[in-house]
Design a protein around this motif. Structure first.
Motif, PDB file in Angstrom:
ATOM      1  N   VAL A  53      56.532  63.814  67.773  1.00 54.45           N
ATOM      2  CA  VAL A  53      56.489  62.719  68.739  1.00 54.45           C
ATOM      3  C   VAL A  53      56.823  63.248  70.126  1.00 54.45           C
ATOM      4  O   VAL A  53      57.331  64.356  70.287  1.00 54.45           O
ATOM      5  CB  VAL A  53      57.495  61.601  68.355  1.00 54.45           C
ATOM      6  N   SER A  58      62.215  57.857  69.548  1.00 53.61           N
ATOM      7  CA  SER A  58      61.268  57.276  68.604  1.00 53.61           C
ATOM      8  C   SER A  58      61.905  56.954  67.265  1.00 53.61           C
ATOM      9  O   SER A  58      61.507  56.014  66.579  1.00 53.61           O
ATOM     10  CB  SER A  58      60.082  58.228  68.388  1.00 53.61           C
ATOM     11  N   ILE A 103      52.501  54.618  60.340  1.00 57.10           N
ATOM     12  CA  ILE A 103      52.626  54.679  61.803  1.00 57.10           C
ATOM     13  C   ILE A 103      51.667  55.721  62.373  1.00 57.10           C
ATOM     14  O   ILE A 103      51.002  55.487  63.394  1.00 57.10           O
ATOM     15  CB  ILE A 103      54.083  55.005  62.196  1.00 57.10           C
ATOM     16  N   ALA A 104      51.576  56.871  61.711  1.00 55.81           N
ATOM     17  CA  ALA A 104      50.671  57.925  62.181  1.00 55.81           C
ATOM     18  C   ALA A 104      49.221  57.451  62.127  1.00 55.81           C
ATOM     19  O   ALA A 104      48.428  57.735  63.030  1.00 55.81           O
ATOM     20  CB  ALA A 104      50.851  59.176  61.316  1.00 55.81           C
ATOM     21  N   GLU A 105      48.875  56.703  61.083  1.00 51.85           N
ATOM     22  CA  GLU A 105      47.497  56.208  60.957  1.00 51.85           C
ATOM     23  C   GLU A 105      47.183  55.182  62.036  1.00 51.85           C
ATOM     24  O   GLU A 105      46.109  55.203  62.635  1.00 51.85           O
ATOM     25  CB  GLU A 105      47.309  55.584  59.574  1.00 51.85           C
ATOM     26  N   ILE A 106      48.141  54.296  62.308  1.00 49.32           N
ATOM     27  CA  ILE A 106      47.941  53.281  63.343  1.00 49.32           C
ATOM     28  C   ILE A 106      47.691  53.935  64.698  1.00 49.32           C
ATOM     29  O   ILE A 106      46.842  53.494  65.485  1.00 49.32           O
ATOM     30  CB  ILE A 106      49.166  52.348  63.415  1.00 49.32           C
ATOM     31  N   HIS A 107      48.414  55.023  64.989  1.00 46.25           N
ATOM     32  CA  HIS A 107      48.292  55.694  66.283  1.00 46.25           C
ATOM     33  C   HIS A 107      47.246  56.803  66.275  1.00 46.25           C
ATOM     34  O   HIS A 107      47.072  57.491  67.290  1.00 46.25           O
ATOM     35  CB  HIS A 107      49.652  56.274  66.707  1.00 46.25           C
ATOM     36  N   CYS A 109      47.358  59.621  64.696  1.00 48.24           N
ATOM     37  CA  CYS A 109      48.063  60.904  64.844  1.00 48.24           C
ATOM     38  C   CYS A 109      48.394  61.522  63.489  1.00 48.24           C
ATOM     39  O   CYS A 109      49.452  62.134  63.315  1.00 48.24           O
ATOM     40  CB  CYS A 109      49.346  60.713  65.645  1.00 48.24           C
TER      41      CYS A 109
END
Length: 223
Positions: A53, A58, A103-107, A109
């Protein structure tokens, strides 16, 4: 807010099998050294996963999400009149990882998320901790063949932790013992002898009946 590349980490420790530690570090290796410097815990922390991040705070957002989903997961205690809120959560490493993965999928990343397999030494430490826990359970509730639907006279096979077949077998002598080379043994005593361990081991983890480990049979039947 300070901007610096770091990682949100998920740490596990065989000393606390029911908890994971979720936090932030600029340097994960340095953070591990700090945590593992203590002599108050029997096993070392290891990195289960990291998520790179840019924001130093975060991890607090991750904490807030988990706390809203279930405020009872976080380790909180009162010590000398002071409330201590920690970065430990009563959840499995897989569940913690699934939160970071979402969270990584939403962003977009996913490439910044890393699942880190244990080293040989770390895997050994985890096995040792599991053995200790199994032995504790055995002392409280000794293994009984009848409860696991294994009859007297049945043949069970010894196998090591990597599932390699040894060709060594023994016979169930009574509800709590087996016969091996003309001598009656408890499962733990025989497993300790066969593994040549310096410490006692949990016997049901080293024997199979009909291809299934005895401890797995016990878990499956809930006994």
């Amino acid at each position: 807010m300070s901007e610096k590349n770091g990682v949100i980490y998920i740490l596990t420790n065989p000393s606390f099998p029911d908890y994971v530690k979720i936090g932030y570090a600029d340097n994960i290796e340095k953070r591990l050294q700090q945590l593992n410097r203590s002599e108050c815990i029997p096993f070392a922390f290891r990195v289960y996963a990291t998520y790179q991040v840019n924001s130093r705070l975060s991890d607090l957002k991750i904490h807030a999400i988990i706390d809203k989903l279930n405020p009872n997961l976080r380790s909180i205690e009162n010590f000398n009149g002071h409330k201590r809120v920690r970065e430990f959560y009563a959840m499995s490493p897989d569940d913690a990882y699934s939160i970071l993965a979402a969270i990584a999928e939403i962003h977009g990343c996913e490439d910044k998320l890393k699942l880190i397999p244990p080293s040989a030494d770390q895997a050994k430490a985890e096995d040792t901790a599991e053995d200790i826990e199994e032995q504790k359970k055995e002392r409280l509730a000794p293994f009984a063949f009848s409860l696991c639907q294994i009859p007297v006279g049945a043949t069970i096979e010894y196998c090591n932790r990597t599932d390699e077949k040894s060709g060594l077998t023994c016979t169930v002598a009574d509800d709590h013992n087996v016969e091996y080379q003309g001598k009656k043994w408890s499962l733990s005593a025989l497993a300790t002898m066969l593994t040549q361990s310096k410490w006692g081991v949990a016997g049901p983890r080293y024997f199979k009946y009909n291809g299934e480990r005895l401890n797995d049979i016990r878990k499956r039947l809930g006994v």
